[in-house]
Design a protein around this motif. Structure first.
Motif, PDB file in Angstrom:
ATOM      1  N   ARG A   1      -0.859 -11.348   2.484  1.00  0.00           N
ATOM      2  CA  ARG A   1      -2.143 -11.930   2.055  1.00  0.00           C
ATOM      3  C   ARG A   1      -1.983 -13.442   2.007  1.00  0.00           C
ATOM      4  O   ARG A   1      -0.925 -13.964   1.713  1.00  0.00           O
ATOM      5  CB  ARG A   1      -2.533 -11.425   0.655  1.00  0.00           C
TER       6      ARG A   1
ATOM      7  N   GLN B   1       0.864  -1.179   0.000  1.00  0.00           N
ATOM      8  CA  GLN B   1       0.000   0.000   0.000  1.00  0.00           C
ATOM      9  C   GLN B   1       0.907   1.238   0.000  1.00  0.00           C
ATOM     10  O   GLN B   1       1.736   1.403   0.915  1.00  0.00           O
ATOM     11  CB  GLN B   1      -0.926  -0.001   1.216  1.00  0.00           C
TER      12      GLN B   1
ATOM     13  N   TYR C   1      -7.036   4.312   1.382  1.00  0.00           N
ATOM     14  CA  TYR C   1      -7.703   3.831   0.176  1.00  0.00           C
ATOM     15  C   TYR C   1      -7.855   4.932  -0.868  1.00  0.00           C
ATOM     16  O   TYR C   1      -7.913   4.663  -2.058  1.00  0.00           O
ATOM     17  CB  TYR C   1      -9.089   3.272   0.542  1.00  0.00           C
TER      18      TYR C   1
ATOM     19  N   GLU D   1      -9.483   8.385   3.371  1.00  0.00           N
ATOM     20  CA  GLU D   1     -10.473   7.826   2.447  1.00  0.00           C
ATOM     21  C   GLU D   1     -11.101   8.900   1.567  1.00  0.00           C
ATOM     22  O   GLU D   1     -11.945   8.593   0.725  1.00  0.00           O
ATOM     23  CB  GLU D   1     -11.548   7.082   3.263  1.00  0.00           C
TER      24      GLU D   1
ATOM     25  N   GLN E   1      -9.951   8.631   9.621  1.00  0.00           N
ATOM     26  CA  GLN E   1     -11.101   8.342   8.752  1.00  0.00           C
ATOM     27  C   GLN E   1     -12.172   9.436   8.810  1.00  0.00           C
ATOM     28  O   GLN E   1     -12.741   9.807   7.795  1.00  0.00           O
ATOM     29  CB  GLN E   1     -11.715   6.993   9.124  1.00  0.00           C
TER      30      GLN E   1
HETATM   31  P1  C2E Z   1      -2.034  -2.101   9.767  1.00  0.00           P
HETATM   32  O1  C2E Z   1      -0.565  -2.335   9.909  1.00  0.00           O
HETATM   33  O2  C2E Z   1      -2.579  -0.953  10.543  1.00  0.00           O
HETATM   34  O3  C2E Z   1      -2.321  -1.961   8.270  1.00  0.00           O
HETATM   35  C1  C2E Z   1      -3.186  -1.098   7.743  1.00  0.00           C
HETATM   36  C2  C2E Z   1      -4.473  -1.745   7.483  1.00  0.00           C
HETATM   37  O4  C2E Z   1      -5.404  -0.728   7.170  1.00  0.00           O
HETATM   38  C3  C2E Z   1      -4.477  -2.656   6.274  1.00  0.00           C
HETATM   39  O5  C2E Z   1      -5.385  -3.717   6.451  1.00  0.00           O
HETATM   40  C4  C2E Z   1      -5.012  -1.792   5.177  1.00  0.00           C
HETATM   41  O6  C2E Z   1      -5.626  -2.479   4.089  1.00  0.00           O
HETATM   42  C5  C2E Z   1      -5.979  -0.957   5.915  1.00  0.00           C
HETATM   43  N1  C2E Z   1      -6.205   0.357   5.259  1.00  0.00           N
HETATM   44  C6  C2E Z   1      -5.348   1.090   4.573  1.00  0.00           C
HETATM   45  N2  C2E Z   1      -5.913   2.244   4.181  1.00  0.00           N
HETATM   46  C7  C2E Z   1      -7.172   2.214   4.613  1.00  0.00           C
HETATM   47  C8  C2E Z   1      -8.263   3.121   4.505  1.00  0.00           C
HETATM   48  O7  C2E Z   1      -8.219   4.205   3.916  1.00  0.00           O
HETATM   49  N3  C2E Z   1      -9.428   2.784   5.128  1.00  0.00           N
HETATM   50  C9  C2E Z   1      -9.520   1.601   5.767  1.00  0.00           C
HETATM   51  N4  C2E Z   1     -10.692   1.314   6.337  1.00  0.00           N
HETATM   52  N5  C2E Z   1      -8.533   0.702   5.908  1.00  0.00           N
HETATM   53  C10 C2E Z   1      -7.354   1.032   5.306  1.00  0.00           C
HETATM   54  P2  C2E Z   1      -4.941  -5.185   6.244  1.00  0.00           P
HETATM   55  O8  C2E Z   1      -4.058  -5.292   5.064  1.00  0.00           O
HETATM   56  O9  C2E Z   1      -6.175  -5.993   6.288  1.00  0.00           O
HETATM   57  O10 C2E Z   1      -4.062  -5.443   7.487  1.00  0.00           O
HETATM   58  C11 C2E Z   1      -4.584  -5.496   8.671  1.00  0.00           C
HETATM   59  C12 C2E Z   1      -3.562  -5.590   9.710  1.00  0.00           C
HETATM   60  O11 C2E Z   1      -2.875  -6.831   9.610  1.00  0.00           O
HETATM   61  C13 C2E Z   1      -2.476  -4.566   9.630  1.00  0.00           C
HETATM   62  O12 C2E Z   1      -2.851  -3.396  10.148  1.00  0.00           O
HETATM   63  C14 C2E Z   1      -1.387  -5.221  10.390  1.00  0.00           C
HETATM   64  O13 C2E Z   1      -1.534  -4.964  11.764  1.00  0.00           O
HETATM   65  C15 C2E Z   1      -1.596  -6.668  10.112  1.00  0.00           C
HETATM   66  N6  C2E Z   1      -0.657  -7.101   9.102  1.00  0.00           N
HETATM   67  C16 C2E Z   1      -0.784  -7.105   7.790  1.00  0.00           C
HETATM   68  N7  C2E Z   1       0.353  -7.599   7.226  1.00  0.00           N
HETATM   69  C17 C2E Z   1       1.202  -7.922   8.205  1.00  0.00           C
HETATM   70  C18 C2E Z   1       2.535  -8.469   8.261  1.00  0.00           C
HETATM   71  O14 C2E Z   1       3.175  -8.748   7.238  1.00  0.00           O
HETATM   72  N8  C2E Z   1       3.098  -8.655   9.480  1.00  0.00           N
HETATM   73  C19 C2E Z   1       2.415  -8.336  10.624  1.00  0.00           C
HETATM   74  N9  C2E Z   1       3.034  -8.529  11.778  1.00  0.00           N
HETATM   75  N10 C2E Z   1       1.184  -7.813  10.609  1.00  0.00           N
HETATM   76  C20 C2E Z   1       0.576  -7.608   9.398  1.00  0.00           C
END
Ligand code: C2E
Ligand code: CA
Ligand code: CA
Length: 772
Positions: A553, A535, A748, A729, A697
């Motif tokens: 993913r 992202q 986003y 957003e 947001q």
């Molecule tokens: P995070 O590190 O806070 O990642 C940001 C999350 O917010 C991501 O969800 C992303 O898709 C989402 N996001 C980004 N921009 C927006 C937006 O404008 N609005 C909204 N509503 N959401 C947005 P994602 O990809 O589902 O990841 C969720 C969480 O999973 C991440 O939060 C992170 O804590 C964890 N994560 C993802 N990948 C990894 C990784 O490789 N290692 C670890 N340790 N944690 C991960």
């Protein structure tokens, strides 16, 4: 088993019987003595009477005989005119009612012998005696005046006195009179003494009954009395010599019953009295035993009650003895046990910190509520966010304060409700009659109540909660199911970082699925099921994308795309986060190289979990691989949340410092959701703050959020930190952030996370213009 009552009764009755026996024995003894004395006295009286009677008769007969011998008329005809003598003798005899009249001549012949033929008869007849004309057998004794007074003629016995008739000094004959010893004398004795009287004569071994007061008597029965073998009859006998050979016995006798009739009357009375006393004593003994054992019985009953768990009913004994004291001790003990039991019960069913009902209590309440399937209710499962961080940073006192405050606020919910504190940071509220139709308004009410800040030692703490909701009977029919569903809803809430969530069966990653995910995740890392999306982060200064965040993913062969929120937590809890992060890092390194080759120079942010910071070889692994690929540490940012530092802050901070020193960029992720103040963050070796999307947001519409974000940016800058805002957003927020001097923007609106190849174009752009 013998009861105490029976034992006491037996003891008292035995004592009474013993006393009765002693008293009876002494009475018996004295009565026997009395009886003996009575018999003896009666017999001796009778004996005396009998003696005096015989003496009196003897004296009378001798006096009369002497008088007659002095009679001149008799003297003048004596020896001359036998007929006249006979008439005179008869007349004299008649005067004293003599039964026998006799004249003995000096030559020893019985000259006259007149006998009353029927004594006691109305018409007695005087006849000639059978010895008349015979020799008088006892002349020598007569002459010496030693003739015994008892004289037998055949089977008749007479008390006889002979007196000499003298003519001058010469004895011219003897005249005598006698009374018969026979039935009429016996009867007269009976009437005087009250004793039966028998006269027995023994002559030359021949026994004959002379007379008896008893008409049924015979020789044998009279003779038997002499030996006195029959104890029912008391007899006394006297023996007298009869002139010549033989003896005459007088037997006075009576049945024992007759003699002691009065005493026997006393016997009956004594026995009756004894029986009555014994009966009364036994009743008294029973009552005494009952009186003594009644309190004991009550105490035994009470002890049984206590054993059965009844501590409510006290025992009441109006007794001042030890038993009364024992009863009051029983009551004391009962009260203490009751209060202890109540305290234990309270402890069992209440949380010691908040004094609110606990999980135990909840289980019972739920059983009750679910039993009545007609009344719907909602179960709100609340969790205080980041309590552990509060405990670790501000101390347990602050954490406790926060929990108490949450409990207090929840207990002021207006409608009827049941509130339980089921774990350190978890509460459950049950609201009856809340259904899908009105659940939202109650959720809002709870949110309003909870999300106000609270003060702890002049410090302002934000009380934040997640709420998972399950509805009865819609989501579960029994307590277990409901708890599971509310828990699942709460988990969903946590993962989605939202305030509340109502259970949705379609979104429930149930336990079975979760378990299979745990198993599958290991294979996923090895079998290349994981991919990375990136992202972009937009730099306001450079007006282009200068950074990206790598987000993992999982393309699951059966489940399809599994979001990171669903498996990162599992990976963290099952020890798989280390291989996962290493895989992500290696993948990001390769991508960095690939972009470099294509001329794209972009910093890649990698999310680091708390578990990674505990891994000793993590640092060397990262550095080794960077060196191997000849990449610069500056091209990588490590994103760490505050919560990742909570478990072991010292080690974590030291490791972060090493990474910083090695050239890596460090960023505090999700800033604002934790409790750290900016001042506290100062000690963290980071370059960047990443303001959490929950503030960003609604930036354009929520003035409070805007103030928080603005002041955070300013403070961060003052501390020399750059600022990233995530979750943009809309364009308004982007513009606002630009104005607020935010350094990087992610969201986003700029771009969703995408595979690397889809991003190339965006990354390659020298400058970006956002459409209004
Ligand atoms: P995070 O590190 O806070 O990642 C940001 C999350 O917010 C991501 O969800 C992303 O898709 C989402 N996001 C980004 N921009 C927006 C937006 O404008 N609005 C909204 N509503 N959401 C947005 P994602 O990809 O589902 O990841 C969720 C969480 O999973 C991440 O939060 C992170 O804590 C964890 N994560 C993802 N990948 C990894 C990784 O490789 N290692 C670890 N340790 N944690 C991960
Ligand atoms: Ca992140
Ligand atoms: Ca984030």
């Amino acid at each position: 088993m013998k009861s105490i009552k029976t034992k006491i009764l037996l003891l008292i009755v035995s004592l009474l019987l013993l006393l009765q026996a002693i008293s009876f024995w002494s009475t018996y003894d004295s009565l026997r003595l009395k009886e003996k004395l009575a018999i003896d006295s009666q017999l001796s009286k009778a004996n005396a009477l009998f003696q005096s009677e015989f003496n009196r008769r003897g004296f009378y007969l001798s006096s009369f005989a002497e008088t007659v011998t002095n009679d001149y008329g008799l003297k003048s005809v004596f020896g001359e005119d036998k007929r006249s003598v006979a008439i005179a003798l008869h007349n004299h005899g008649k005067r004293i009612n003599a039964d026998l009249s006799m004249v003995v001549t000096p030559s020893g012949m019985i000259e006259l012998q007149l006998v009353n033929s029927q004594q006691g008869n109305q018409n007695p007849k005087v006849v000639r005696g059978e010895q008349q004309g015979q020799t008088f057998a006892f002349m020598p004794a007569l002459q010496q005046n030693q003739l015994p007074p008892y004289y037998a003629i055949g089977n008749q016995l007479y008390q006889l006195h002979l007196s000499a008739i003298k003519s001058g000094p010469a004895i011219i004959g003897w005249v005598g009179f006698g009374y018969e010893i026979g039935p009429s004398l016996a009867e007269s004795f009976l009437s005087q003494t009250g004793l039966q009287t028998d006269f027995i004569l023994e002559q030359q071994q021949t026994w004959s009954l002379l007379g008896s007061s008893n008409p049924d008597a015979n020789v044998a029965s009279a003779k038997a009395l002499l030996s006195q073998t029959n104890s029912d009859v008391i007899a006394l006998h006297q023996q007298f010599s009869v002139a010549g050979e033989g003896a005459f016995y007088v037997v006075l006798h009576s049945s024992r019953d007759n003699l002691v009739a009065v005493i026997q009357q006393s016997w009956v009375q004594i026995l009756l009295l004894t029986a009555l006393t014994l009966f009364c004593s036994m009743i008294a003994a029973y009552l005494i035993a009952d009186d003594i054992t009644r309190p004991i019985k009550l105490l035994v009953k009470q002890a049984k009650r206590l054993a059965a768990g009844d501590y409510q009913t006290p025992v009441s004994i109006n007794d001042r003895t030890e038993l009364g004291q024992l009863a009051s001790e029983f009551n004391n003990m009962q009260e203490q046990v009751l209060s202890r039991e109540q305290a234990i019960n309270h402890r069992l069913n209440h949380d010691p910190l908040t004094e609110l009902p606990n999980r135990n209590w909840l289980a019972n309440k739920l059983t009750q509520l679910t039993a009545d399937s007609k009344q719907p209710f909602a179960m709100f499962h609340l969790n205080i966010c980041r309590l552990k961080q509060v405990n670790d940073t501000l101390g347990h006192q602050a954490g406790d304060q926060l929990i108490k405050e949450a409990g207090k606020r929840l207990s002021t919910l207006k409608s009827e409700h049941y509130l339980c504190h089921i774990g350190a940071d978890e509460f459950i509220v049950l609201l009856p009659n809340v259904t899908r139709d009105n659940v939202q308004q109650h959720l809002q009410l709870i949110s309003m109540q909870m999300h106000e800040g609270c003060n702890f030692q002049d410090m302002h703490l934000q009380l934040q909660t997640h709420v998972g909701v399950a509805l009865f009977p819609e989501h579960g029919q029994n307590p277990q199911e409901l708890l599971q569903k509310a828990d699942a809803a709460l988990n969903h809430c946590r993962e989605a970082r939202s305030h509340c969530y109502i259970y949705d069966p379609s979104a429930d990653t149930n336990t079975v699925e979760r378990l299979s995910l745990i198993n599958d995740l290991k294979k996923a890392i090895q079998n290349n099921q994981l991919t990375l999306h990136y992202q972009p982060k937009f730099s306001f200064a450079a007006n282009r994308i200068t950074h990206v965040e790598a987000l993992v993913r999982w393309q699951h062969p059966e489940l399809g795309m599994v979001p990171p929120d669903a498996f990162i937590e599992i990976a963290e809890h099952t020890g798989q986060i280390n291989p996962l992060t290493r895989w992500v890092f290696l993948e990001a390194l390769s991508q960095s190289l690939a972009w470099k080759v294509k001329g794209v120079d972009v910093n890649i942010a990698i999310n680091i979990s708390g578990e990674n910071l505990k891994d000793d070889s993590f640092y060397s692994f990262i550095c080794q691989n960077i060196e191997n690929k000849q990449l610069a540490a500056e091209s990588f940012t490590l994103e760490v949340t505050e919560s990742a530092l909570v478990d072991d802050p010292e080690t974590a901070i030291a490791l972060l410092a090493r990474f910083k020193k090695r050239g890596f960029k460090l960023s505090i992720d999700d800033y604002g959701t934790g409790y750290s103040s900016l001042a506290q963050l100062k000690r963290l070796p980071v370059h960047e703050l990443k303001i959490d999307k929950s503030f960003v947001q609604k930036l354009a519409i929520d003035a409070d959020d805007a103030i928080i974000v603005k002041s955070t940016i300013e403070l961060a800058h003052n501390m020399g930190l750059s600022v990233v805002a995530e979750g943009i957003e809309d364009i308004e927020s982007l513009r606002w952030l630009e104005k607020a001097k935010c350094n990087l923007a992610q969201g986003y609106f700029i771009s969703r996370p995408k595979p690397a190849k889809e991003l190339y174009e965006l990354l390659a752009q020298e400058s970006i213009e956002f459409a209004e």
